[in-house]
Motif scaffolding. Structure first.
Motif, short mmCIF file in Angstrom:
data_model
loop_
_atom_site.label_atom_id
_atom_site.label_comp_id
_atom_site.label_asym_id
_atom_site.label_seq_id
_atom_site.Cartn_x
_atom_site.Cartn_y
_atom_site.Cartn_z
N ILE A 144 0.86 -1.19 0.00
CA ILE A 144 0.00 0.00 0.00
C ILE A 144 0.89 1.24 0.00
O ILE A 144 1.87 1.31 0.75
CB ILE A 144 -0.92 0.04 1.24
N LEU A 145 0.54 2.20 -0.82
CA LEU A 145 1.23 3.49 -0.82
C LEU A 145 0.42 4.50 0.00
O LEU A 145 -0.81 4.44 0.02
CB LEU A 145 1.41 4.01 -2.24
N TYR A 146 1.13 5.40 0.66
CA TYR A 146 0.48 6.43 1.46
C TYR A 146 1.33 7.68 1.43
O TYR A 146 2.45 7.69 0.87
CB TYR A 146 0.27 5.95 2.90
N GLY A 153 -4.99 6.17 11.40
CA GLY A 153 -5.38 5.35 12.54
C GLY A 153 -4.17 4.75 13.23
O GLY A 153 -3.03 4.90 12.76
N LEU A 154 -4.42 4.04 14.35
CA LEU A 154 -3.32 3.58 15.18
C LEU A 154 -3.32 2.08 15.46
O LEU A 154 -2.49 1.61 16.23
CB LEU A 154 -3.33 4.35 16.52
N THR A 155 -4.24 1.32 14.86
CA THR A 155 -4.08 -0.13 14.93
C THR A 155 -2.98 -0.55 13.95
O THR A 155 -2.57 0.23 13.10
CB THR A 155 -5.41 -0.83 14.60
N SER A 158 -3.40 0.09 10.00
CA SER A 158 -3.47 1.51 9.65
C SER A 158 -2.24 2.26 10.11
O SER A 158 -1.85 3.27 9.50
CB SER A 158 -4.75 2.14 10.24
N LEU A 159 -1.59 1.78 11.16
CA LEU A 159 -0.33 2.40 11.59
C LEU A 159 0.75 2.23 10.53
O LEU A 159 1.64 3.07 10.40
CB LEU A 159 0.12 1.77 12.91
N SER A 160 0.64 1.16 9.75
CA SER A 160 1.62 0.92 8.68
C SER A 160 1.54 1.97 7.58
O SER A 160 2.48 2.13 6.81
CB SER A 160 1.40 -0.46 8.07
N VAL A 161 0.40 2.68 7.49
CA VAL A 161 0.27 3.75 6.51
C VAL A 161 0.16 5.10 7.21
O VAL A 161 -0.41 6.06 6.70
CB VAL A 161 -0.94 3.51 5.57
N ASN A 162 0.72 5.18 8.40
CA ASN A 162 0.79 6.43 9.16
C ASN A 162 2.11 7.12 8.86
O ASN A 162 3.18 6.51 9.02
CB ASN A 162 0.66 6.14 10.65
N PRO A 173 7.75 -4.85 13.83
CA PRO A 173 7.61 -4.64 12.38
C PRO A 173 6.16 -4.40 11.97
O PRO A 173 5.25 -4.99 12.52
CB PRO A 173 8.13 -5.95 11.78
N LEU A 174 6.00 -3.52 10.99
CA LEU A 174 4.68 -3.21 10.44
C LEU A 174 4.55 -3.82 9.05
O LEU A 174 5.43 -4.54 8.60
CB LEU A 174 4.50 -1.69 10.40
N LEU A 175 3.46 -3.53 8.38
CA LEU A 175 3.24 -4.09 7.05
C LEU A 175 4.15 -3.42 6.02
O LEU A 175 4.58 -2.28 6.22
CB LEU A 175 1.77 -3.90 6.66
N PRO A 176 4.41 -4.07 4.90
CA PRO A 176 5.37 -3.56 3.90
C PRO A 176 4.75 -2.47 3.03
O PRO A 176 4.37 -2.72 1.88
CB PRO A 176 5.72 -4.80 3.09
N ASP A 177 4.67 -1.25 3.56
CA ASP A 177 4.06 -0.15 2.83
C ASP A 177 5.08 0.97 2.61
O ASP A 177 6.12 1.02 3.26
CB ASP A 177 2.83 0.36 3.57
#
Length: 460
Positions: A144-146, A153-155, A158-162, A173-177
């Motif tokens: 996902i790009l952001y 958001g903070l879960t 959604s934190l991975s695109v913060n 580690p977060l999602l690969p964004d």
């Protein structure tokens, strides 16, 4: 029969509120509120105002971070909740199709005619999580790009695109964004060419700093995404439901039709948490592709009767009371009145936004005396001057506002959508008085600034 008495409980122990939070909840919250003098005791609220235990009224220019779109305790929404409770519905059986979710989805989709289906959850971050999952599954791609400085958001998903490191630090580690700068179409296309992008998620107006997307960016981004078989996700959690003078903020730009749209906050009426992810038919049909996948994405409290009744009441009020048109005119009045002050105050650099989502930005002054004070604050911590404005607005003028993000010299105004000229007058008069104090070296304001500097240095 239970002896629970809510009125009695609040009367007996309501005064312990700050101590209870310090002992059992986030202990830093009461500490922060006491530090900046925000430790008020609010006892009741209505519309765009609330009252403290001394009977003093306060103008709300924050709306619970946008939740209170129609103000507090709107009588139509309040009655809808009484009605749904009195109806004694067989709610959340999980194995039936109650009418209220279908009716709310139908009513909501009328405002986004290019979209077809809705998933109901419980919050904005859950609406974003749903969009991320659906986009990944529908495209078969992971990334996902952001935008930099984004807030979705903070879960964990959604934190991975913060876009702010302060929220992400320590939770990896977060999602690969991947982040790109808002408006950078070259960076967007460069990432899309790698062939692994599921979607691009974007706020039409970023809450942090109140930055609208550049003219034409959303449409151009949409075209690039669809060219590379990726999806556009519009995060309208804060900007949606009339906040910007259109029902959805993406509608400000002709031809933009996101594949997924996230809403929450104001849809609740300020009473019952609710989030919704609106999407196109092909996306939903891929996710729910067979009876085996009927519960592949669900929420235990999603589409509950109270939330659906609140949402239906909110949309009805918006239509009956012409809320979106009112936001357009009141927002124009507020921004115009504030922009007229820019030549008067050298510390005031910009007023921007759309509708009733307004950013007031401060910057380095030219005169020597003010510049030395400004430099002192900036050396300690960026954002302290904006906090110096927010505090007297509450303490001296009883107006609640917020700094629009950490390390930003920007105040964000997101008042209830029901405010009118009297509230604009009250805010502009108070803001003018605060700025007068700042530019004449008003003792209390700069004394507080020195206190903030000491605290900032101490916490390094």
């Amino acid at each position: 029969m239970s002896g629970f008495d809510l009125t009695k409980l609040l009367a007996e122990r309501g005064g312990e509120r700050y101590d209870l939070h310090a002992k059992y909840l986030n202990h830093q919250l009461p500490r922060m509120l006491r530090t900046i003098g925000f430790d008020r005791v609010y006892e009741r609220a209505e519309g765009a105002y609330f009252w403290d235990d001394q009977g003093q009224d306060y103008l709300d220019m924050l709306a619970g971070f946008g939740v209170m779109g129609l103000g507090r305790h709107h009588p139509v929404i309040r009655q809808a909740l009484h009605d749904v409770l009195d109806a004694g519905l067989a709610d959340l059986t999980r194995f039936d199709c109650p009418p209220l979710p279908g009716l709310l989805a139908e009513k909501l989709l009328r405002h986004a005619p290019h979209l077809d289906r809705v998933f109901f959850g419980n919050s904005g971050t859950e609406a974003v999580e749903t969009a991320l999952k659906f986009a990944r599954y529908a495209t078969g791609r992971p990334r996902i790009l952001y935008c930099t400085h984004a807030f979705h958001g903070l879960t964990t998903g959604s934190l991975s695109v913060n876009g702010e490191a302060g929220f992400r630090d320590g939770f990896a580690p977060l999602l690969p964004d991947t982040a790109i700068d808002m408006g950078d179409l070259e960076a967007l296309e460069r990432e899309l060419k790698r062939g692994d992008v599921a979607a691009f998620v974007v706020e039409p107006i970023q809450g942090k700093g109140v930055h609208p997307t550049p003219p034409g960016f959303l449409r151009a981004a949409q075209d690039l995404l669809h060219k590379h078989k990726a999806l556009l996700i519009a995060d309208e959690v804060q900007t949606g439901l009339g906040r910007t003078g259109d029902f959805f903020a993406y509608q400000h730009e002709p031809g933009v039709e996101p594949d997924l749209v996230c809403v929450a906050k104001a849809l609740s009426g300020g009473y019952v948490p609710v989030g919704a992810t609106l999407g196109k038919e092909p996306v939903f049909k891929k996710v729910y592709s067979s009876m085996d996948r009927v519960l592949v994405h669900s929420a235990s409290f999603g589409a509950n009767a109270q939330a659906m009744a609140a949402g239906l009441a909110v949309l009805t009020v918006m239509e009956d009371e012409g809320i979106v048109a009112g936001v357009r005119s009141t927002g124009e009045l507020l921004r115009t009145r504030l922009a007229e002050l820019i030549p008067r105050y050298e510390l005031l650099h910009d007023v921007r936004g759309r509708g009733l989502m307004v950013g007031i930005e401060f910057g380095r002054p030219k005169s020597l005396g003010l510049r030395s004070r400004w430099t002192m604050l900036q050396a300690a911590r960026k954002g302290l001057f904006a906090q110096m404005v927010v505090v007297p607005l509450l303490q001296k003028h009883r107006i609640l506002t917020q700094v629009s993000g950490d390390h930003l010299e920007v105040i964000k105004l997101i008042p209830p959508l029901i405010i009118g000229e009297p509230e604009v007058d009250r805010f502009v008069e108070a803001f003018t008085a605060v700025m007068d104090d700042a530019h004449t070296g008003g003792g209390l304001m700069w004394d507080f600034g020195r206190t903030l500097v000491k605290q900032a240095v101490a916490h390094r």
